[in-house]
Design a protein around this motif. Sequence first.
Motif, PDB file in Angstrom:
ATOM      1  N   SER A  85      45.930  81.433  43.830  1.00 36.14           N
ATOM      2  CA  SER A  85      47.092  81.823  43.369  1.00 36.14           C
ATOM      3  C   SER A  85      46.796  82.692  43.247  1.00 36.14           C
ATOM      4  CB  SER A  85      46.766  81.235  42.075  1.00 36.14           C
ATOM      5  OG  SER A  85      47.471  80.256  41.839  1.00 36.14           O
ATOM      6  N   LEU A  86      46.133  84.070  44.415  1.00 33.85           N
ATOM      7  CA  LEU A  86      46.839  85.281  44.289  1.00 33.85           C
ATOM      8  C   LEU A  86      47.218  86.217  44.520  1.00 33.85           C
ATOM      9  CD1 LEU A  86      44.329  84.756  47.982  1.00 33.85           C
ATOM     10  CD2 LEU A  86      43.602  85.699  46.228  1.00 33.85           C
ATOM     11  N   ASN A  87      47.344  87.303  43.984  1.00 37.99           N
ATOM     12  CA  ASN A  87      48.152  88.492  43.197  1.00 37.99           C
ATOM     13  C   ASN A  87      47.723  89.554  44.371  1.00 37.99           C
ATOM     14  OD1 ASN A  87      46.514  89.512  41.967  1.00 37.99           O
ATOM     15  ND2 ASN A  87      46.439  87.322  40.197  1.00 37.99           N
ATOM     16  N   PRO A  88      48.735  90.137  43.884  1.00 37.10           N
ATOM     17  CA  PRO A  88      48.945  91.695  45.096  1.00 37.10           C
ATOM     18  C   PRO A  88      47.407  92.427  44.307  1.00 37.10           C
ATOM     19  CG  PRO A  88      51.037  91.748  44.233  1.00 37.10           C
ATOM     20  CD  PRO A  88      50.158  89.890  43.200  1.00 37.10           C
ATOM     21  N   GLU A  89      47.187  92.520  42.744  1.00 38.56           N
ATOM     22  CA  GLU A  89      45.701  92.474  42.742  1.00 38.56           C
ATOM     23  C   GLU A  89      44.674  92.413  43.601  1.00 38.56           C
ATOM     24  OE1 GLU A  89      49.571  93.916  40.222  1.00 38.56           O
ATOM     25  OE2 GLU A  89      48.126  91.806  40.441  1.00 38.56           O
ATOM     26  N   ASP A  90      44.111  91.503  44.089  1.00 39.36           N
ATOM     27  CA  ASP A  90      43.836  90.608  44.927  1.00 39.36           C
ATOM     28  C   ASP A  90      43.299  91.575  46.205  1.00 39.36           C
ATOM     29  OD1 ASP A  90      44.282  87.664  42.833  1.00 39.36           O
ATOM     30  OD2 ASP A  90      43.166  89.229  42.639  1.00 39.36           O
ATOM     31  N   THR A  91      44.204  92.711  46.121  1.00 33.87           N
ATOM     32  CA  THR A  91      44.416  93.260  47.477  1.00 33.87           C
ATOM     33  C   THR A  91      43.077  93.731  47.946  1.00 33.87           C
ATOM     34  OG1 THR A  91      46.794  93.015  48.037  1.00 33.87           O
ATOM     35  CG2 THR A  91      45.410  94.880  49.049  1.00 33.87           C
ATOM     36  N   ALA A  92      42.343  94.084  48.912  1.00 31.83           N
ATOM     37  CA  ALA A  92      41.040  94.848  49.326  1.00 31.83           C
ATOM     38  C   ALA A  92      40.138  94.381  50.608  1.00 31.83           C
ATOM     39  CB  ALA A  92      40.298  94.637  47.827  1.00 31.83           C
ATOM     40  N   VAL A  93      39.373  95.332  51.012  1.00 36.87           N
ATOM     41  CA  VAL A  93      38.361  94.761  51.091  1.00 36.87           C
ATOM     42  C   VAL A  93      37.454  93.803  50.970  1.00 36.87           C
ATOM     43  CG1 VAL A  93      36.669  95.165  53.109  1.00 36.87           C
ATOM     44  CG2 VAL A  93      39.072  96.786  53.091  1.00 36.87           C
ATOM     45  N   TYR A  94      37.183  92.361  51.642  1.00 28.33           N
ATOM     46  CA  TYR A  94      36.050  91.864  50.690  1.00 28.33           C
ATOM     47  C   TYR A  94      34.767  91.632  51.130  1.00 28.33           C
ATOM     48  CZ  TYR A  94      39.103  90.132  47.334  1.00 28.33           C
ATOM     49  OH  TYR A  94      40.021  89.994  46.520  1.00 28.33           O
ATOM     50  N   TYR A  95      33.789  92.075  50.497  1.00 26.45           N
ATOM     51  CA  TYR A  95      31.984  91.797  51.222  1.00 26.45           C
ATOM     52  C   TYR A  95      31.272  90.668  50.125  1.00 26.45           C
ATOM     53  CZ  TYR A  95      33.580  96.766  52.245  1.00 26.45           C
ATOM     54  OH  TYR A  95      34.155  98.383  53.028  1.00 26.45           O
ATOM     55  N   CYS A  96      30.276  90.075  50.859  1.00 26.87           N
ATOM     56  CA  CYS A  96      29.348  89.440  50.844  1.00 26.87           C
ATOM     57  C   CYS A  96      28.281  90.301  50.760  1.00 26.87           C
ATOM     58  CB  CYS A  96      29.409  88.399  51.751  1.00 26.87           C
ATOM     59  SG  CYS A  96      29.058  88.406  53.664  1.00 26.87           S
ATOM     60  N   ALA A  97      27.706  90.595  50.405  1.00 28.81           N
ATOM     61  CA  ALA A  97      25.845  90.861  50.139  1.00 28.81           C
ATOM     62  C   ALA A  97      25.087  89.994  49.636  1.00 28.81           C
ATOM     63  CB  ALA A  97      26.269  91.798  49.514  1.00 28.81           C
ATOM     64  N   VAL A  98      23.892  89.580  50.478  1.00 30.83           N
ATOM     65  CA  VAL A  98      22.072  89.211  50.163  1.00 30.83           C
ATOM     66  C   VAL A  98      21.648  90.344  49.120  1.00 30.83           C
ATOM     67  CG1 VAL A  98      23.085  87.194  51.163  1.00 30.83           C
ATOM     68  CG2 VAL A  98      21.430  88.842  52.187  1.00 30.83           C
ATOM     69  N   ARG A  99      21.134  89.126  48.637  1.00 34.44           N
ATOM     70  CA  ARG A  99      19.266  89.607  47.899  1.00 34.44           C
ATOM     71  C   ARG A  99      18.381  88.627  47.882  1.00 34.44           C
ATOM     72  NH1 ARG A  99      17.823  92.101  42.831  1.00 34.44           N
ATOM     73  NH2 ARG A  99      16.086  91.125  42.157  1.00 34.44           N
ATOM     74  N   ARG A 100      17.278  88.898  48.844  1.00 30.29           N
ATOM     75  CA  ARG A 100      16.273  88.388  48.231  1.00 30.29           C
ATOM     76  C   ARG A 100      15.567  87.511  47.736  1.00 30.29           C
ATOM     77  NH1 ARG A 100      13.394  91.184  53.223  1.00 30.29           N
ATOM     78  NH2 ARG A 100      13.817  93.097  52.258  1.00 30.29           N
ATOM     79  N   ASP A 101      15.540  86.106  47.223  1.00 28.96           N
ATOM     80  CA  ASP A 101      14.699  86.558  45.581  1.00 28.96           C
ATOM     81  C   ASP A 101      14.104  85.092  45.279  1.00 28.96           C
ATOM     82  OD1 ASP A 101      15.865  88.187  41.772  1.00 28.96           O
ATOM     83  OD2 ASP A 101      14.342  86.165  42.540  1.00 28.96           O
TER      84      ASP A 101
END
Length: 127
Positions: A85-101
């Motif tokens: 259900s994507l909408n124009p407000e979802d437009t972006a560069v998407y990044y993944c990130a990790v945290r060792r824990d």
Amino acid sequence: QVQLVESGGGLVQAGGSLRLACAASGGTFSWVMVGWFRQPPGKEREFVAAVSRTGSFTEYTDSVKGRFTISRDNAKNLVYLQMNSLNPEDTAVYYCAVRRDPFIGRPPKAAREYEYWGQGTQVTISS
């Protein structure tokens, strides 16, 4: 050192779906929490979703609850972000990130808590 590569971005019409993937290498994947963040054009980077080490806990920003689902496959060192259900407000560069824990509880939402970042994948939603 952990390397992350995002994939699955693209251009879709409003109402459509995409599945992003984040592939990790260079570490013990089951020891990291993983988050997805996004940066819309001209705006600050913002939290989208995160998953705990085992996948038992997930967190979402309010605007994506019920539309996005984060999941992980520790055997394949992959994390997914299913976006519906994507909408124009979802437009972006998407990044993944990790945290060792060593903690197996809920993942953090703050970007400063994450150590390693991918290069990002562009998601564009047309109206």
